[in-house]
Design a protein around this motif. Structure first.
Motif, PDB file in Angstrom:
ATOM      1  N   VAL A 117     -39.051   2.884  37.336  1.00 10.73           N
ATOM      2  CA  VAL A 117     -38.843   4.180  37.986  1.00 10.73           C
ATOM      3  C   VAL A 117     -38.167   4.000  39.336  1.00 10.73           C
ATOM      4  CG1 VAL A 117     -40.036   6.149  39.016  1.00 10.73           C
ATOM      5  CG2 VAL A 117     -40.730   5.315  36.761  1.00 10.73           C
ATOM      6  N   HIS A 154     -34.387   3.839  39.377  1.00  6.49           N
ATOM      7  CA  HIS A 154     -33.607   4.984  38.904  1.00  6.49           C
ATOM      8  C   HIS A 154     -32.484   5.291  39.900  1.00  6.49           C
ATOM      9  CE1 HIS A 154     -32.634   8.953  37.334  1.00  6.49           C
ATOM     10  NE2 HIS A 154     -33.420   8.698  36.295  1.00  6.49           N
ATOM     11  N   LEU A 170     -36.212  11.274  41.979  1.00  6.39           N
ATOM     12  CA  LEU A 170     -36.975  11.893  40.906  1.00  6.39           C
ATOM     13  C   LEU A 170     -37.859  13.016  41.433  1.00  6.39           C
ATOM     14  CD1 LEU A 170     -38.117   8.762  38.852  1.00  6.39           C
ATOM     15  CD2 LEU A 170     -36.374  10.426  38.214  1.00  6.39           C
ATOM     16  N   ALA A 214     -41.936  11.856  37.126  1.00  8.52           N
ATOM     17  CA  ALA A 214     -41.851  11.070  35.896  1.00  8.52           C
ATOM     18  C   ALA A 214     -43.265  10.942  35.349  1.00  8.52           C
ATOM     19  CB  ALA A 214     -41.247   9.690  36.143  1.00  8.52           C
ATOM     20  N   LEU A 232     -41.409   7.230  29.121  1.00  4.73           N
ATOM     21  CA  LEU A 232     -41.414   7.939  30.405  1.00  4.73           C
ATOM     22  C   LEU A 232     -40.377   9.048  30.348  1.00  4.73           C
ATOM     23  CD1 LEU A 232     -43.023   5.404  31.211  1.00  4.73           C
ATOM     24  CD2 LEU A 232     -41.789   5.402  33.374  1.00  4.73           C
ATOM     25  N   LEU A 244     -37.222   5.126  29.315  1.00  2.32           N
ATOM     26  CA  LEU A 244     -37.185   6.187  30.323  1.00  2.32           C
ATOM     27  C   LEU A 244     -36.030   7.133  30.049  1.00  2.32           C
ATOM     28  CD1 LEU A 244     -38.032   7.447  33.075  1.00  2.32           C
ATOM     29  CD2 LEU A 244     -36.498   5.802  34.173  1.00  2.32           C
ATOM     30  N   THR A 249     -34.589  10.869  31.660  1.00  8.89           N
ATOM     31  CA  THR A 249     -34.729  11.972  32.606  1.00  8.89           C
ATOM     32  C   THR A 249     -33.510  12.882  32.518  1.00  8.89           C
ATOM     33  OG1 THR A 249     -33.668  10.808  34.462  1.00  8.89           O
ATOM     34  CG2 THR A 249     -36.053  10.508  34.199  1.00  8.89           C
ATOM     35  N   SER A 255     -44.698   9.171  38.740  1.00  7.44           N
ATOM     36  CA  SER A 255     -44.057   9.524  40.006  1.00  7.44           C
ATOM     37  C   SER A 255     -44.126  11.039  40.168  1.00  7.44           C
ATOM     38  CB  SER A 255     -42.595   9.058  40.013  1.00  7.44           C
ATOM     39  OG  SER A 255     -41.934   9.442  41.209  1.00  7.44           O
TER      40      SER A 255
END
Length: 249
Positions: free
Chosen positions: A4, A7, A11, A14, A33, A67, A69, A97
């Motif tokens: 994370v 990234h 964010l 997460a 995630l 992951l 997003t 997160s």
């Protein structure tokens, strides 16, 4: 979590989704995630648009991580549709997160829930049921997914609350065969096959729960449409401005 922290964008949150959220991870299950990132203001104002979706896979801290997003604008638009996935991600108690805006998003998300989310769960159950029937020998995972999404949909229609953990859902449903299926998944590999498969029984339970969800949809008092568009728009503008101010410091 290192995955994370690496990234490329800030964010908003997460959380852990998938089998760990649903309550039946195998010993070799990876960690799914999911969350929201924020593209720079200069990027979204330009012609290119930026990376609306970021996908990263790898092994970090000896854990296999998947992951995914979405930029806040894309994610917020999904919230305004009958998309149960994004609601489950927002409300997941397995938080990796978070930010104050994540808490605000949970409040706003309650106004995105409609009775038509039942169609999301009916559709996903049908897809997993076809997968379950297609494989020989049949696997435990798609069968658990079938029953998980149907019970989530039933619970949502009755209460307006998003609950994705099958163990918690089964405290009300009290379906003893689910305890056995979950035990097989928890103790076996990710691609475990059924120890025994009474397919006629599972077919009858699938049809029964489909009918139950359709009945709950018919009598649900949930809204027809989401009422959160203005609140989401306001939050998005504030997030973009805040990010720009931080970047300018």
């Amino acid at each position: 979590m290192k995955h994370v922290r690496m990234h490329p964008f800030p964010l908003v949150f997460a959380t852990i989704s998938g089998a760990h959220l649903y309550g039946f991870p195998s010993p070799d299950s990876d960690f799914d995630l999911r969350g929201v990132h924020l593209l720079p203001l200069s990027t979204v104002l330009g012609l290119d648009g930026g990376r609306e979706t970021v996908e990263k896979e790898g092994i970090y801290d000896e854990l296999e991580i998947d992951l995914v997003t979405h930029d806040a604008a894309k994610f917020f638009k999904l919230m305004l549709r009958r998309n149960g996935y994004v609601l489950e991600q927002i409300f997941s108690p397995l938080v990796v997160s978070t930010t104050p805006e994540h808490d605000e998003l949970k409040t706003i998300a309650a106004d995105c829930i409609t009775r038509h989310h039942a169609h999301h769960y009916l559709g996903f159950a049908a897809t997993q049921w076809r997968l379950f029937h297609k494989e020989s020998p049949p696997r435990v995972k798609p069968l658990l997914y079938v029953f998980r999404v149907l019970l989530t949909g039933i619970h949502l229609m009755r209460t307006g609350v998003v609950e994705a953990n099958l163990g918690t859902l089964n405290e009300d449903a009290r379906l003893s065969y689910l305890d056995d299926l979950m035990r097989q998944k928890l103790e076996g590999p990710e691609k475990a096959t059924l120890a025994s498969a009474d397919l006629a029984f599972y077919e009858s339970e699938y049809q029964r729960l489909i009918a139950a969800l359709e009945a709950e949809y018919d009598r649900s008092q949930l809204p027809e449409l989401p009422s959160a568009r203005d609140a989401l728009n306001d939050l998005l503008v504030r997030l973009r401005m805040k990010s720009h101010e931080v970047a300018s410091e």
